[in-house]
Design a protein around this motif. Structure first.
Motif, mmCIF file in Angstrom:
data_model
loop_
_atom_site.group_PDB
_atom_site.id
_atom_site.type_symbol
_atom_site.label_atom_id
_atom_site.label_comp_id
_atom_site.label_asym_id
_atom_site.label_seq_id
_atom_site.Cartn_x
_atom_site.Cartn_y
_atom_site.Cartn_z
ATOM 1 N N MET A 1 -4.311 4.527 10.417
ATOM 2 C CA MET A 1 -3.351 5.549 10.124
ATOM 3 C C MET A 1 -3.889 6.529 9.103
ATOM 4 O O MET A 1 -3.734 7.724 9.241
ATOM 5 C CB MET A 1 -2.100 4.889 9.589
ATOM 6 C CG MET A 1 -1.122 5.887 9.116
ATOM 7 S SD MET A 1 0.436 5.147 8.899
ATOM 8 C CE MET A 1 0.053 3.448 8.891
ATOM 9 N N GLY A 131 2.896 -7.277 3.960
ATOM 10 C CA GLY A 131 1.846 -6.280 4.217
ATOM 11 C C GLY A 131 1.718 -5.341 3.037
ATOM 12 O O GLY A 131 1.784 -4.120 3.172
ATOM 13 N N GLY A 133 -0.624 -4.272 1.307
ATOM 14 C CA GLY A 133 -1.707 -3.295 1.294
ATOM 15 C C GLY A 133 -2.249 -3.087 -0.113
ATOM 16 O O GLY A 133 -2.462 -4.040 -0.873
ATOM 17 N N PRO A 136 1.079 0.509 -3.027
ATOM 18 C CA PRO A 136 1.620 1.822 -3.415
ATOM 19 C C PRO A 136 3.061 1.759 -3.919
ATOM 20 O O PRO A 136 3.548 2.726 -4.494
ATOM 21 C CB PRO A 136 1.542 2.637 -2.106
ATOM 22 C CG PRO A 136 1.588 1.619 -1.021
ATOM 23 C CD PRO A 136 0.865 0.418 -1.554
ATOM 24 N N ASP A 153 -0.551 -10.304 2.700
ATOM 25 C CA ASP A 153 -1.308 -9.388 3.559
ATOM 26 C C ASP A 153 -2.452 -10.192 4.184
ATOM 27 O O ASP A 153 -3.097 -10.983 3.490
ATOM 28 C CB ASP A 153 -1.889 -8.220 2.745
ATOM 29 C CG ASP A 153 -2.194 -7.015 3.625
ATOM 30 O OD1 ASP A 153 -1.513 -5.971 3.464
ATOM 31 O OD2 ASP A 153 -3.077 -7.118 4.498
ATOM 32 N N PRO A 154 -2.692 -10.002 5.488
ATOM 33 C CA PRO A 154 -3.804 -10.738 6.097
ATOM 34 C C PRO A 154 -5.166 -10.213 5.658
ATOM 35 O O PRO A 154 -6.168 -10.916 5.781
ATOM 36 C CB PRO A 154 -3.600 -10.520 7.599
ATOM 37 C CG PRO A 154 -2.776 -9.284 7.704
ATOM 38 C CD PRO A 154 -1.927 -9.222 6.470
ATOM 39 N N MET A 158 -7.375 -6.169 0.409
ATOM 40 C CA MET A 158 -6.307 -5.398 -0.229
ATOM 41 C C MET A 158 -6.020 -5.911 -1.639
ATOM 42 O O MET A 158 -5.450 -5.195 -2.472
ATOM 43 C CB MET A 158 -5.010 -5.483 0.600
ATOM 44 C CG MET A 158 -5.097 -4.873 1.985
ATOM 45 S SD MET A 158 -5.234 -3.075 1.879
ATOM 46 C CE MET A 158 -5.220 -2.632 3.629
ATOM 47 N N LEU A 182 0.455 -13.799 6.995
ATOM 48 C CA LEU A 182 1.031 -12.912 7.997
ATOM 49 C C LEU A 182 2.550 -12.863 7.886
ATOM 50 O O LEU A 182 3.184 -13.862 7.546
ATOM 51 C CB LEU A 182 0.700 -13.425 9.406
ATOM 52 C CG LEU A 182 -0.763 -13.483 9.813
ATOM 53 C CD1 LEU A 182 -0.919 -14.283 11.096
ATOM 54 C CD2 LEU A 182 -1.296 -12.061 10.004
ATOM 55 N N GLY A 183 3.112 -11.721 8.244
ATOM 56 C CA GLY A 183 4.570 -11.608 8.307
ATOM 57 C C GLY A 183 5.171 -12.560 9.315
ATOM 58 O O GLY A 183 6.316 -12.992 9.178
ATOM 59 N N GLU A 184 4.407 -12.913 10.335
ATOM 60 C CA GLU A 184 4.929 -13.811 11.379
ATOM 61 C C GLU A 184 4.986 -15.253 10.907
ATOM 62 O O GLU A 184 5.562 -16.112 11.584
ATOM 63 C CB GLU A 184 4.029 -13.765 12.621
ATOM 64 C CG GLU A 184 4.041 -12.447 13.377
ATOM 65 C CD GLU A 184 2.950 -11.488 12.892
ATOM 66 O OE1 GLU A 184 2.486 -11.644 11.743
ATOM 67 O OE2 GLU A 184 2.575 -10.597 13.672
ATOM 68 N N THR A 199 6.928 -1.626 3.927
ATOM 69 C CA THR A 199 6.711 -0.205 4.214
ATOM 70 C C THR A 199 5.466 -0.067 5.091
ATOM 71 O O THR A 199 4.408 -0.602 4.769
ATOM 72 C CB THR A 199 6.543 0.627 2.916
ATOM 73 O OG1 THR A 199 5.413 0.164 2.172
ATOM 74 C CG2 THR A 199 7.787 0.551 2.047
ATOM 75 N N LEU A 200 5.627 0.608 6.198
ATOM 76 C CA LEU A 200 4.532 0.848 7.156
ATOM 77 C C LEU A 200 3.852 -0.448 7.552
ATOM 78 O O LEU A 200 2.623 -0.526 7.610
ATOM 79 C CB LEU A 200 3.491 1.820 6.569
ATOM 80 C CG LEU A 200 3.994 3.152 6.062
ATOM 81 C CD1 LEU A 200 2.825 4.029 5.614
ATOM 82 C CD2 LEU A 200 4.817 3.882 7.118
ATOM 83 N N VAL A 201 4.635 -1.451 7.837
ATOM 84 C CA VAL A 201 4.017 -2.728 8.198
ATOM 85 C C VAL A 201 4.451 -3.228 9.571
ATOM 86 O O VAL A 201 3.651 -3.845 10.284
ATOM 87 C CB VAL A 201 4.263 -3.797 7.098
ATOM 88 C CG1 VAL A 201 5.734 -4.145 6.969
ATOM 89 C CG2 VAL A 201 3.449 -5.042 7.375
ATOM 90 N N VAL A 205 2.202 -5.409 12.555
ATOM 91 C CA VAL A 205 2.260 -6.848 12.847
ATOM 92 C C VAL A 205 2.123 -7.063 14.354
ATOM 93 O O VAL A 205 2.410 -6.166 15.150
ATOM 94 C CB VAL A 205 3.573 -7.496 12.335
ATOM 95 C CG1 VAL A 205 3.732 -7.294 10.835
ATOM 96 C CG2 VAL A 205 4.782 -6.973 13.087
HETATM 97 C C1 LIG Z 1 -0.460 0.780 7.149
HETATM 98 S S1 LIG Z 1 -0.765 -0.500 6.046
HETATM 99 C C2 LIG Z 1 0.603 -0.326 4.905
HETATM 100 C C3 LIG Z 1 0.352 -0.991 3.603
HETATM 101 C C4 LIG Z 1 1.466 -0.794 2.566
HETATM 102 N N1 LIG Z 1 2.635 -1.552 2.929
HETATM 103 C C5 LIG Z 1 1.784 0.654 2.380
HETATM 104 O O1 LIG Z 1 2.955 1.039 2.445
HETATM 105 O O2 LIG Z 1 0.852 1.430 2.128
HETATM 106 C C6 LIG Z 1 -0.316 -1.924 6.993
HETATM 107 C C7 LIG Z 1 -0.531 -3.186 6.235
HETATM 108 O O3 LIG Z 1 -0.039 -4.284 6.999
HETATM 109 C C8 LIG Z 1 -0.980 -5.327 6.940
HETATM 110 N N2 LIG Z 1 -0.771 -6.187 8.120
HETATM 111 C C9 LIG Z 1 -1.358 -6.095 9.340
HETATM 112 N N3 LIG Z 1 -0.915 -7.086 10.134
HETATM 113 C C10 LIG Z 1 -0.022 -7.807 9.406
HETATM 114 C C11 LIG Z 1 0.777 -8.952 9.670
HETATM 115 N N4 LIG Z 1 0.761 -9.543 10.873
HETATM 116 N N5 LIG Z 1 1.556 -9.416 8.678
HETATM 117 C C12 LIG Z 1 1.599 -8.820 7.471
HETATM 118 N N6 LIG Z 1 0.871 -7.719 7.166
HETATM 119 C C13 LIG Z 1 0.073 -7.226 8.124
HETATM 120 C C14 LIG Z 1 -2.315 -4.628 6.896
HETATM 121 O O4 LIG Z 1 -3.350 -5.448 6.425
HETATM 122 C C15 LIG Z 1 -2.001 -3.479 5.974
HETATM 123 O O5 LIG Z 1 -2.177 -3.809 4.627
#
Ligand SMILES: C[S@@+](CC[C@H](N)C(=O)[O-])C[C@H]1O[C@@H](n2cnc3c(N)ncnc32)[C@H](O)[C@@H]1O
Length: 299
Positions: A1, A131, A133, A136, A153-154, A158, A182-184, A199-201, A205
């Protein structure tokens, strides 16, 4: 992104908002445009309000250490099954790009975040961020007294960025725990946190429904889930067509991020006990991820 962002004045944004232009033009422009972000206002409108604010149990005590010893992190099998391993350089690059490329996005979304995080003041002490990240959101936690944050966060790369953000926001090191998970498959006990932040997560997933079920499981009764997610544009719009075209590329360059998810509907379908307020917002500066949902759900 973080890699594919374009300003409203960029050729890409103009193409997206002009139904007569061809996708070929867009693809040509992608080759030459990146990170041309300008300042614009944000508009929002109500998407669906089917919930009611629900504070029952706000004073319910929770375990001091909600991390289950038997689930100290998502198991290696779950990590590999739900999120196939990526090379170290890729994870490092993605973490670095999230840390360096999101400044303008964060600036535009900050009013929304301020209002959302207000929902936690006086009501949440133990917070899980899914997630997390690069962290922020830490600056929005400063008004919350006695706060401790668990960030999952996986992507282990980060962690150092998130720790730095936590420290810059004045959070003591002992009040922030990072878990590679993982969120799952959230490695916390049932009903063990006051609030969940995402946010943005849910764009990233593997399984949105399972992640939302996990969020409900670990939230205490009356707990709060706040979210901001980018989502699919309206069906039939040119922007949606562009998203459909870019979606496979986005998943490769942005660590599994999907452009065409109906995350607002997924949150409503998760049926949080206290309901959910899901609102829509359209960001002016981020053409192909401009459609957002944000809001609050109550467990
Ligand atoms: C676009 S980034 C957003 C990070 C942060 N939340 C933000 O607002 O900037 C997506 C985040 O989700 C994490 N992510 C990816 N797959 C995930 C999962 N299955 N469970 C939890 N986090 C995950 C990524 O590693 C990454 O840090």
């Amino acid at each position: 992104m973080a890699i594919l962002q374009f300003s409203s004045s960029s050729p890409i944004s103009k193409i997206i908002h002009s139904p007569r232009r061809k996708i070929r033009d867009l693809q040509d422009s992608i080759k030459t445009q990146k990170n041309l972000i300008t300042t614009d206002s944000v508009s929002s409108f109500s998407f669906c309000t089917c919930g009611r604010r629900h504070f029952i149990g706000a004073m319910t005590s929770i375990p001091f250490l909600p991390i289950s010893p038997s689930h100290a992190s998502t198991s290696t099998e779950d990590l590999e099954r739900l999120r196939p391993p990526k090379p170290d350089w890729y994870e490092e690059f993605f973490a670095w790009s999230m840390n360096t490329e999101m400044e303008s996005y964060e600036k535009e979304i900050s009013d929304y975040k301020m209002r959302l995080f207000d929902n936690l003041v006086g009501k949440a002490e133990k917070v899980l961020e899914v997630g997390i990240g690069t962290g922020p959101n830490f600056k929005y936690y400063t008004a919350i007294p006695n706060l401790s944050v668990i960030g999952i966060d996986p992507n282990a790369k980060m962690e150092s960025y998130a720790r730095k953000s936590a420290a810059e926001a004045g959070l003591k090191p002992e009040d922030f725990t990072f878990i590679q998970a993982l969120g799952e498959s959230i490695p916390l006990e049932d009903a063990s946190v006051d609030a969940v932040v995402g946010t943005l997560v849910l764009c990233s997933v593997t399984d949105v429904t399972q992640t939302l079920n996990e969020i409900k499981r670990i939230l205490r009764p009356g707990g709060t889930y706040i979210f901001i997610e980018h989502v699919a544009a309206e069906d039939g719009t040119f922007l949606r067509l562009v998203q459909n075209v870019l979606d496979p590329l986005q998943q490769v360059v942005a660590d599994g991020c999907h452009l065409t998810r109906h995350t607002g509907e997924s949150i409503l379908e998760a049926r949080f006990n206290g309901g959910a307020d899901v609102k829509k917002a359209s960001l002016s500066r981020f053409a192909y991820i401009s459609s957002h949902v944000y809001g609050v759900a109550y467990n």
